[in-house]
Design a protein around this motif. Structure first.
Motif, short mmCIF file in Angstrom:
data_model
loop_
_atom_site.label_atom_id
_atom_site.label_comp_id
_atom_site.label_asym_id
_atom_site.label_seq_id
_atom_site.Cartn_x
_atom_site.Cartn_y
_atom_site.Cartn_z
N ILE A 138 84.23 -16.21 88.99
CA ILE A 138 85.44 -16.46 90.28
C ILE A 138 84.90 -17.78 90.84
O ILE A 138 85.55 -18.23 91.68
CB ILE A 138 85.34 -15.27 91.26
N GLN A 139 83.68 -18.39 90.79
CA GLN A 139 83.28 -19.53 91.11
C GLN A 139 82.20 -20.13 90.38
O GLN A 139 81.65 -19.51 89.58
CB GLN A 139 82.87 -19.50 92.61
N GLU A 140 81.91 -21.54 90.65
CA GLU A 140 80.96 -22.35 89.98
C GLU A 140 80.00 -22.75 91.01
O GLU A 140 80.39 -23.20 92.18
CB GLU A 140 81.64 -23.49 88.99
N ARG A 159 82.21 -24.45 94.12
CA ARG A 159 83.62 -24.45 94.03
C ARG A 159 84.42 -23.16 93.67
O ARG A 159 83.91 -22.56 92.43
CB ARG A 159 84.01 -25.73 93.30
N SER A 160 85.30 -22.94 94.12
CA SER A 160 85.96 -21.65 93.66
C SER A 160 86.84 -21.81 92.58
O SER A 160 87.78 -22.63 92.76
CB SER A 160 86.80 -20.91 94.98
N GLY A 192 85.83 -18.82 98.05
CA GLY A 192 86.74 -18.97 99.09
C GLY A 192 86.37 -20.05 100.20
O GLY A 192 87.42 -20.39 100.84
N LYS A 193 85.20 -20.40 100.52
CA LYS A 193 84.78 -21.37 101.61
C LYS A 193 85.56 -22.58 101.63
O LYS A 193 85.70 -23.29 102.36
CB LYS A 193 83.36 -21.52 101.57
N LEU A 199 85.36 -13.89 99.84
CA LEU A 199 85.27 -12.95 98.71
C LEU A 199 86.01 -11.50 99.38
O LEU A 199 86.41 -10.99 98.29
CB LEU A 199 83.65 -12.46 98.54
N ALA A 200 85.84 -11.03 100.45
CA ALA A 200 86.54 -9.90 101.04
C ALA A 200 88.24 -9.79 100.52
O ALA A 200 88.70 -8.85 100.14
CB ALA A 200 86.21 -9.60 102.40
N LYS A 201 88.85 -11.03 101.09
CA LYS A 201 89.95 -11.12 100.65
C LYS A 201 90.23 -11.26 99.23
O LYS A 201 91.30 -10.43 98.97
CB LYS A 201 90.62 -12.68 101.29
#
Length: 412
Positions: A138-140, A159-160, A192-193, A199-201
């Motif tokens: 989901i991210q790098e 990065r997402s 997500g930042k 992450l919760a969403k």
């Protein structure tokens, strides 16, 4: 057609990357047997100097025993790729951003293409070859700069991935029969930042996908367990196991490591999560430079207070190019080994006591050998199941089982 074997070192992110590469091969056959391969693709890890040595030793063995053409990718491409390429140990080196072009790259020799560290993968994988569970990247990258870690320098900043692509990925895999999904990345909790999300969403949206039965999450930082995330802890699709990276339980050692977490708040967090019935794991580094006997004793006394059930213990291994590589004093290997044993002993006992508190287990059976099936329950504990039925790949519920020191055992 030429046969290609993939050898994957390191983390779950690499496992996902290997599946991406497999999905992109059109003009080659994939083999699970390295001895019959014409080409071996080594997806490398470079987290420590010893990880580099393991990759190099594997490449030397393949060259000696099979004569296959060897290509190097993964994090090691950035640290050791040039040396291996110049010494003709490999005929090609390519970075993370190039892996989707693998069908073309494997037709080239004398290939050296590292690409960039800002790449975001948009691949969608529909099958995980040889797997019962699916790993979803989901991210790098990572924005943390811990003293011992090289990974931000070879994976880039956090990065997402695009949410739509993640959701589409899981929909297709769920349609193809996968029910358990492991969310992975270099620093999963940072998802997500950069996209006004979290992450919760993302977890909530994944839970709505038909066929998703269980979601596991890769390693999180304590600061990433937010109130929004805690609201999901009782959801039935959440695996009842969280892996939260502490790295140490001495505050002085955390400061030396340039860590952001604090022992006092870490303990409060773990006690809160344990109250929800969760099994809890962590990473812990033994023998980092500066770990005096006094600091280790403090850490040892503290870790006994934590409601831990799992641990990834690492004996510190110097990683060239990191701040810790020049720190003093170093910890002798024999002392580090004894400290490793003491910490492992504590957590093994905690895990055993956790498993003795009998609970209904929801198990995904992953493998079979001589009539004994092996799987993981919702608490990330292994169970060995004797059955006359073929239950590989099945979900089963187990209420009666025996908790032994090494594992759980049951009949079905």
């Amino acid at each position: 057609m030429k046969k290609v074997f993939f050898k994957t070192f390191g983390c779950r992110t690499n496992q996902f990357d290997t599946q991406v590469m497999m999905s992109k091969l059109k003009d080659f056959n994939i083999t699970q047997n390295e001895k019959e391969a014409d080409i071996v693709v080594v997806n490398s890890c470079t987290v420590t100097n010893s990880a580099d040595s393991g990759v190099r030793n594997y490449i030397n063995r393949i060259k000696r025993e099979t004569g296959a053409q060897v290509y190097l990718t993964g994090c090691g491409a950035f640290t050791k790729g040039e040396d291996l390429f110049k010494s003709k140990k490999v005929i090609g080196v390519f970075g993370h951003s190039e892996k989707t072009k693998i069908n073309t790259l494997l037709k080239e020799e004398n290939l050296f293409e590292l690409g960039d560290l800002e790449h975001i993968d948009k691949s969608v994988v529909e099958q995980f070859i040889g797997k019962s569970r699916a790993f979803i990247k989901i991210q790098e990258g990572c924005d943390f700069r811990c003293s011992y870690c090289i990974i931000p320098y070879v994976r880039g900043n956090a990065r997402s991935h695009e949410e739509d692509i993640i959701i589409e990925q899981i929909k297709r895999l769920a349609y193809n029969g996968f029910g358990e999904f492991i969310l992975t990345g270099t620093n999963v909790g940072s998802y997500g930042k950069d996209k006004n999300s979290s992450l919760a969403k993302l977890l909530k949206k994944i839970s709505y996908i038909r066929g998703v039965r269980r979601i596991r999450i890769g390693s999180l930082e304590p600061v990433q367990i937010t109130d929004e995330f805690k609201e999901l802890l009782n959801e039935p699709w959440m695996a009842k196991h969280l892996h939260i990276a502490l790295q140490h339980t001495s505050q002085r050692m955390l400061d030396i490591m340039n860590r952001r977490n604090r022992v006092s708040s870490d303990l409060e967090l773990f006690e809160e999560l344990a109250a929800f019935g969760y099994a809890l794991g962590t990473d812990f580094i033994i023998g980092h430079p500066g770990e005096s006997e006094e600091i280790f004793k403090e850490a040892y006394d503290n870790i006994k207070k934590f409601p831990l059930t799992h641990i990834h213990l690492f004996t510190y291994s110097k990683r060239d190019g990191t701040p810790a590589s020049s720190m003093k004093p170093e910890v002798p290997g024999n002392i580090a080994k004894e400290r490793y044993r003491k910490i492992k002993e504590v957590i093994d006992e905690k895990n055993y006591r956790f498993r003795q508190q009998k609970r209904k287990l929801e198990v995904l059976i992953e493998s079979e050998k001589e009539g004994v099936y092996t799987g993981l329950d919702q608490f990330f504990n292994k169970i060995n199941v004797h059955s006359d039925k073929d239950i590989k790949g099945n979900w089963i519920e187990i209420e009666k089982y025996e908790a032994k020191k090494d594992s759980n055992y049951a009949d079905f």
